[in-house]
Write a protein that holds these residues in place. Sequence first.
Motif, PDB file in Angstrom:
ATOM      1  N   LEU A  81     -13.086  60.912  77.988  1.00 22.60           N
ATOM      2  CA  LEU A  81     -12.371  59.691  78.313  1.00 22.60           C
ATOM      3  C   LEU A  81     -11.272  59.490  77.286  1.00 22.60           C
ATOM      4  CD1 LEU A  81     -15.381  57.354  79.119  1.00 22.60           C
ATOM      5  CD2 LEU A  81     -13.858  58.474  80.737  1.00 22.60           C
ATOM      6  N   TYR A  82     -10.168  58.883  77.716  1.00 25.97           N
ATOM      7  CA  TYR A  82      -9.028  58.731  76.812  1.00 25.97           C
ATOM      8  C   TYR A  82      -9.372  57.909  75.578  1.00 25.97           C
ATOM      9  CZ  TYR A  82      -8.481  54.078  78.808  1.00 25.97           C
ATOM     10  OH  TYR A  82      -8.690  52.785  79.204  1.00 25.97           O
ATOM     11  N   ASP A  83     -10.250  56.916  75.712  1.00 31.02           N
ATOM     12  CA  ASP A  83     -10.534  56.060  74.556  1.00 31.02           C
ATOM     13  C   ASP A  83     -11.456  56.701  73.534  1.00 31.02           C
ATOM     14  OD1 ASP A  83     -12.726  55.903  76.200  1.00 31.02           O
ATOM     15  OD2 ASP A  83     -12.948  53.732  76.043  1.00 31.02           O
ATOM     16  N   THR A  84     -11.949  57.893  73.818  1.00 32.01           N
ATOM     17  CA  THR A  84     -12.758  58.598  72.826  1.00 32.01           C
ATOM     18  C   THR A  84     -11.944  59.647  72.078  1.00 32.01           C
ATOM     19  OG1 THR A  84     -13.494  60.235  74.449  1.00 32.01           O
ATOM     20  CG2 THR A  84     -14.860  58.268  74.176  1.00 32.01           C
ATOM     21  N   LEU A  85     -10.687  59.848  72.472  1.00 29.11           N
ATOM     22  CA  LEU A  85      -9.848  60.837  71.806  1.00 29.11           C
ATOM     23  C   LEU A  85      -9.324  60.282  70.486  1.00 29.11           C
ATOM     24  CD1 LEU A  85      -7.777  62.041  74.879  1.00 29.11           C
ATOM     25  CD2 LEU A  85      -9.692  63.213  73.785  1.00 29.11           C
ATOM     26  N   LEU A  90      -1.655  47.999  66.930  1.00 37.19           N
ATOM     27  CA  LEU A  90      -2.209  46.725  66.459  1.00 37.19           C
ATOM     28  C   LEU A  90      -1.623  46.331  65.110  1.00 37.19           C
ATOM     29  CD1 LEU A  90      -5.974  47.039  67.439  1.00 37.19           C
ATOM     30  CD2 LEU A  90      -4.178  45.730  68.583  1.00 37.19           C
ATOM     31  N   LEU A  91      -1.437  47.297  64.249  1.00 32.58           N
ATOM     32  CA  LEU A  91      -0.849  47.034  62.938  1.00 32.58           C
ATOM     33  C   LEU A  91       0.603  46.565  63.085  1.00 32.58           C
ATOM     34  CD1 LEU A  91      -1.430  47.229  59.886  1.00 32.58           C
ATOM     35  CD2 LEU A  91      -0.530  49.545  59.987  1.00 32.58           C
ATOM     36  N   LEU A  92       1.358  47.194  63.967  1.00 33.18           N
ATOM     37  CA  LEU A  92       2.734  46.775  64.205  1.00 33.18           C
ATOM     38  C   LEU A  92       2.796  45.359  64.754  1.00 33.18           C
ATOM     39  CD1 LEU A  92       4.279  50.018  65.707  1.00 33.18           C
ATOM     40  CD2 LEU A  92       4.798  48.975  63.502  1.00 33.18           C
ATOM     41  N   VAL A 118      -6.605  60.865  68.816  1.00 31.48           N
ATOM     42  CA  VAL A 118      -5.185  60.503  68.822  1.00 31.48           C
ATOM     43  C   VAL A 118      -4.991  59.138  69.486  1.00 31.48           C
ATOM     44  CG1 VAL A 118      -4.590  61.689  70.972  1.00 31.48           C
ATOM     45  CG2 VAL A 118      -2.856  61.344  69.211  1.00 31.48           C
ATOM     46  N   TYR A 119      -5.730  58.847  70.530  1.00 30.00           N
ATOM     47  CA  TYR A 119      -5.639  57.542  71.188  1.00 30.00           C
ATOM     48  C   TYR A 119      -6.038  56.436  70.220  1.00 30.00           C
ATOM     49  CZ  TYR A 119      -6.684  53.595  74.193  1.00 30.00           C
ATOM     50  OH  TYR A 119      -6.730  52.340  74.739  1.00 30.00           O
ATOM     51  N   ASN A 120      -7.133  56.636  69.524  1.00 31.01           N
ATOM     52  CA  ASN A 120      -7.615  55.618  68.589  1.00 31.01           C
ATOM     53  C   ASN A 120      -6.630  55.390  67.444  1.00 31.01           C
ATOM     54  OD1 ASN A 120     -10.004  55.069  69.959  1.00 31.01           O
ATOM     55  ND2 ASN A 120     -11.014  56.838  69.049  1.00 31.01           N
ATOM     56  N   GLU A 121      -5.998  56.444  66.951  1.00 33.87           N
ATOM     57  CA  GLU A 121      -5.028  56.306  65.862  1.00 33.87           C
ATOM     58  C   GLU A 121      -3.776  55.567  66.331  1.00 33.87           C
ATOM     59  OE1 GLU A 121      -5.301  57.037  62.618  1.00 33.87           O
ATOM     60  OE2 GLU A 121      -7.379  57.574  63.012  1.00 33.87           O
ATOM     61  N   VAL A 122      -3.283  55.908  67.512  1.00 36.53           N
ATOM     62  CA  VAL A 122      -2.095  55.230  68.037  1.00 36.53           C
ATOM     63  C   VAL A 122      -2.408  53.770  68.338  1.00 36.53           C
ATOM     64  CG1 VAL A 122      -0.468  55.156  69.974  1.00 36.53           C
ATOM     65  CG2 VAL A 122      -1.029  57.331  68.901  1.00 36.53           C
ATOM     66  N   TYR A 123      -3.560  53.502  68.871  1.00 36.49           N
ATOM     67  CA  TYR A 123      -3.966  52.122  69.161  1.00 36.49           C
ATOM     68  C   TYR A 123      -4.024  51.301  67.877  1.00 36.49           C
ATOM     69  CZ  TYR A 123      -6.510  48.253  71.252  1.00 36.49           C
ATOM     70  OH  TYR A 123      -6.881  47.008  71.693  1.00 36.49           O
TER      71      TYR A 123
END
Length: 43
Positions: A3-7, A18-20, A9-14
């Motif tokens: 699933l995309y939310d377990t990748l 949020l930080l931005l 790279v997805y977690n790092e970009v997310y």
Amino acid sequence: MALYDTLPVYNEVYSLVLLLFEYTKEYPREYKYTLGQDINGCH
């Protein structure tokens, strides 16, 4: 297939997005608009 939310790279970009949002929360409205244009590639 993962699933995309377990990748990782997805977690790092997310986390980056949020930080931005946190950093730009207090920006004046006109700066937020121009930042959004720059991110979207619109000039």
